[in-house]
Design an enzyme around this catalytic site. Structure first.
Site: not given
Ligand SMILES: *Cc1c(COP(=O)(O)O)cnc(C)c1O
Length: 360
Positions: A102, A196, A172
């Site tokens: 990521w 998540k 993030d």
């Molecule tokens: C799942 C995830 C993403 C991507 O998320 P989307 O909503 O599918 O764009 C980005 N960063 C992290 C840390 C993630 O777990």
């Protein structure tokens, strides 16, 4: 029909109580004669739902009035470009830490808009550890410092908040938001895709210090301009109303569980149990530096990859679903977010012990 334990990394399991409440309100939300899905986002009813969700999130996460809370769309991935477009301003570059899949995606996207300084990377270790902050090559003149507190795919998690001096810290938190208490005041911007630990997909929550609003480049798409979104209460256009409503139900549920402090205790216990079991059994392994093992995503391998298919088949038969690791990593991964009950982790460990005994 009984519910399985769903270990999917995302979209992930939601609290059963939340799903039941949504079900009971599906056809007629509190006497309105309609589903939340069918309501105008400008209606008093929906605005009340939206405001309550924000208020509860602020309370849960301890977000002061110095921050705007935005309910945006496009997932966490769209933030990879929204952030540089809004925050680079007149600075020459931004600092990024590379700790896995990521971070890499965030870095690749930011490079489209400016110069990116990768201040540290743990790629040499196969992303099994977090680089020591003392050796980070940060710049006091960076527009911001971006990092990924929990690498969802690698199962690698910071156990500290980086020091960024006067540079805004950007995180993030897609897979770790609300899993434990957090000092929001340390951050310039926090973002989290909802699917998540917050609610259904279609929503990304952005928490931004208000002094960082209003610096977007002029070519920034309106829909990606934090100031525009903030000034319009995240309703410049039609927001992801149903996801927002469900996130609100999750926030209410979290408050009923005792908030993030209570979740932290449960999450720490769930993770400890699973890692202790893996470490204590020759048949299973986890490659991550124990100090930086994720509480939320637990990757593990079997002693023999040829048994992966049988392991997954047996797990499915017991209602332990989606344990296959990410395609880029292989092996297994158990995602054990807030909504995964401790009983799910116990059932997984029970199955893993049984499988190792029979096949190991
Ligand atoms: C799942 C995830 C993403 C991507 O998320 P989307 O909503 O599918 O764009 C980005 N960063 C992290 C840390 C993630 O777990």
């Amino acid at each position: 029909m009984s519910r399985a334990f769903n270990f999917c990394a995302g979209p992930a399991t939601l609290p059963e109580a939340v799903l039941k409440q949504a079900q009971s309100e599906m056809l007629d939300w509190r006497g309105t004669g309609m589903s939340v899905m069918e309501m105008s986002h400008r209606s008093d009813e929906f605005v009340a739902i939206a405001d309550k969700a924000e208020k509860d999130l602020r309370e849960l996460a301890g977000i002061s009035d110095d921050y705007a809370v935005l309910f945006m769309q496009g997932g966490a991935s769209s933030q990879f470009s929204t952030i540089p477009l809004n925050l680079l301003g007149d600075k020459a570059s931004a600092d990024y830490v590379n700790t896995g899949v990521w971070s890499k995606k965030a870095i690749a996207e930011a490079k489209r808009y400016g110069s990116v300084n990768v201040v540290a990377s743990s790629e040499d270790s196969g992303f099994s550890t977090i680089p020591d902050q003392a050796a980070w090559n940060t710049s006091a003149d960076a527009a911001y410092l971006h990092y990924t507190p929990n690498e969802t795919i690698g199962g690698l998690e910071y156990d500290f908040i980086p020091e960024s001096g006067g540079v805004p810290l950007v995180a993030d938190m897609s897979s770790t938001m609300l899993s434990r208490p957090l000092d929001v005041s340390r951050f310039g911007l926090i973002y989290a895709g909802a699917q998540k630990n917050i609610g259904p997909s279609g929503l990304v929550v952005v928490i931004i210090r208000k002094d960082l609003l209003g610096k977007a480049r002029k070519e920034t798409p309106t829909m990606m301009n934090y100031q525009v979104i903030a000034e319009n209460g995240s309703m410049y256009n039609t927001p992801a109303t149903y996801s927002w409503y469900l996130a609100g139900l999750v926030f209410e549920w979290l408050k009923e569980q005792g908030g993030v402090q209570a979740m932290a205790e449960i999450n720490a216990r769930k993770a400890r149990k699973l890692y202790d079991f893996i470490d204590g059994n020759d048949f299973y392994a986890n490659p991550i530096d124990p100090r930086f093992r994720s509480w939320m995503n637990v990757p593990f391998t079997l002693a023999d990859d040829a048994l992966n298919g049988d392991f997954l088949k047996g797990a499915d038969a017991r209602g332990l679903l989606n344990l296959q690791g990410h395609r880029s990593v292989g092996g297994m991964r158990a995602s054990i977010y807030n909504a995964m009950p401790e009983a799910g982790v116990d059932a997984l460990i029970g199955y893993m012990a049984e499988f190792a005994k029979e096949r190991g």
